[in-house]
Design a protein around this motif. Sequence first.
Motif, PDB file in Angstrom:
ATOM      1  N   ALA A 163      -6.791   0.195   0.764  1.00  8.52           N
ATOM      2  CA  ALA A 163      -6.641   0.048  -0.689  1.00  8.52           C
ATOM      3  C   ALA A 163      -7.808   0.710  -1.412  1.00  8.52           C
ATOM      4  CB  ALA A 163      -6.545  -1.426  -1.059  1.00  8.52           C
ATOM      5  N   ASN A 189      -6.444  -3.393   5.603  1.00  7.63           N
ATOM      6  CA  ASN A 189      -5.665  -3.134   4.391  1.00  7.63           C
ATOM      7  C   ASN A 189      -6.564  -2.969   3.164  1.00  7.63           C
ATOM      8  OD1 ASN A 189      -3.181  -3.107   5.628  1.00  7.63           O
ATOM      9  ND2 ASN A 189      -2.739  -5.267   5.230  1.00  7.63           N
ATOM     10  N   ARG A 190      -7.648  -3.740   3.109  1.00  2.00           N
ATOM     11  CA  ARG A 190      -8.580  -3.579   1.992  1.00  2.00           C
ATOM     12  C   ARG A 190      -9.253  -2.214   2.056  1.00  2.00           C
ATOM     13  NH1 ARG A 190     -12.984  -7.955  -0.037  1.00  2.00           N
ATOM     14  NH2 ARG A 190     -11.077  -8.757  -1.035  1.00  2.00           N
ATOM     15  N   TYR A 240      -6.314  -7.501  -0.902  1.00  5.90           N
ATOM     16  CA  TYR A 240      -6.137  -7.257   0.536  1.00  5.90           C
ATOM     17  C   TYR A 240      -7.421  -7.551   1.297  1.00  5.90           C
ATOM     18  CZ  TYR A 240      -1.523  -5.073   0.083  1.00  5.90           C
ATOM     19  OH  TYR A 240      -0.183  -4.840  -0.148  1.00  5.90           O
ATOM     20  N   LEU A 243       0.816  -1.205   0.000  1.00  4.85           N
ATOM     21  CA  LEU A 243       0.000   0.000   0.000  1.00  4.85           C
ATOM     22  C   LEU A 243       0.854   1.260   0.000  1.00  4.85           C
ATOM     23  CD1 LEU A 243      -2.812  -1.048   2.522  1.00  4.85           C
ATOM     24  CD2 LEU A 243      -2.942  -0.955   0.026  1.00  4.85           C
ATOM     25  N   THR A 275      -3.945  -0.823  -8.501  1.00  5.00           N
ATOM     26  CA  THR A 275      -4.757  -0.438  -7.343  1.00  5.00           C
ATOM     27  C   THR A 275      -6.073  -1.209  -7.316  1.00  5.00           C
ATOM     28  OG1 THR A 275      -3.804   1.781  -7.580  1.00  5.00           O
ATOM     29  CG2 THR A 275      -5.569   1.525  -5.989  1.00  5.00           C
ATOM     30  N   ALA A 280      -5.217  -4.474  -5.787  1.00  2.00           N
ATOM     31  CA  ALA A 280      -5.008  -4.370  -4.340  1.00  2.00           C
ATOM     32  C   ALA A 280      -6.332  -4.336  -3.596  1.00  2.00           C
ATOM     33  CB  ALA A 280      -4.195  -3.114  -4.030  1.00  2.00           C
TER      34      ALA A 280
END
Length: 411
Positions: free
Chosen positions: A165, A161-162, A157, A115, A150, A153
């Motif tokens: 993202a 973290n998601r 994730y 990230l 991106t 991601a």
Amino acid sequence: MNDATNDSPASVLTVGQRIRFLRERRKMSREVLAGLIGKSVSWVKQVESGRLQPPRLPLLIQLAEVLRVRNLAELTGDQSMPVRMFTGPGHPALDDVRQAVNATPLQATGTVQPLSYLRNRLAAAWRARHASADHRTALGALLPDLIRDTQLAAVMYQGENRRQANAILAEVYGLAQMFLAYQPAQDLLWRVADRSLMAAQESDDPLALSCAVWFLGQAHRDAGDFEAARAINEQGMAAIQPHMDDPSLDLLAMWGALNFELAFTMARTGDSEDAWLYWQEAGRVADRLPADYYQPWTSFSRIIMGPHAVTIAVELSQGGESGRQAERTISTPIPSRPRRGRHLIEVARAHHLQRDHEAVLGTLELAQQAAPETIRYNGYARRMTLELVETGPAQLRPQARDLADKIALLI
């Protein structure tokens, strides 16, 4: 257009009748249309009724854009000319950006990037946009891979973290919207605007949400749906209001930017009182920011409030006020080349309201020097240039044709 239908005016209609048909189809009053094209309500009524001659080409183009028609034949009945000729060409990187947006991963497979690395790439892309004279070319080289990485991601994730993202993805889509603006890709622009809002909601981040709302409100306003623009703006402000007791610097700036967007929308509808009230509120927020602060997404800052005043006065067709504001801000050192180019176009619009043709041309030339890809894709600039070429003072027409060549208007 050969047969009369419920959705298109019959070919036997006059230009004025076509204007009225298209205006009423968009549920737009004469007052709103007059404000958007800088004419009086009486002028609109007389054109629609046939008591005035049909508008000349530059104004027909402006009407076509405001009424959202794709071809001048819808207004004239006999002149086939795509309106996109005057709203900017498709950038060579447009197809690459489209493919990246459309390649949304549906399965969590592939190599995901950290990230922190994605944030750094996004920040670098914003810097490239503001520093480059040809900012769409700069973004066109960076956006496709940034969008793909991106998007991946946001799928790969999990948990916090998601959410992070998705916050980054919302901003990437906002940057993509800036690349897409004024290009013949309205479907794609709406796709990234909607996806930005969805990603921001998934992120549960008030800053990402405010950014996505800012971009979506602009899309609605540019489409002529002022009620929707105001509604999404107000809903976004209500959503982030609980976070404004102790906001971060960026969130505070977004609050100011959203206040100005309301001012802009009110100006588009001709509501002078509310337009200036929201501009003043935005100014109070700007005064709370550090003197050297400049937000990369919205350009909101202390320094931008003067240029914003020019925009409000121009949108309200306040010739004297726009001229005064333009005079005060012509040399404003805006730390972004495309934003400075846009401001110079707004100054040219102020001169246009005062019918100062020489000042219009000189200011447009400054805009072309500051940010060639801003003026090349800006509909206002292209219309004013065409008007100077077609109907401007004879001594200015050669110079206007030179500018038209530079912005690829006559190709």
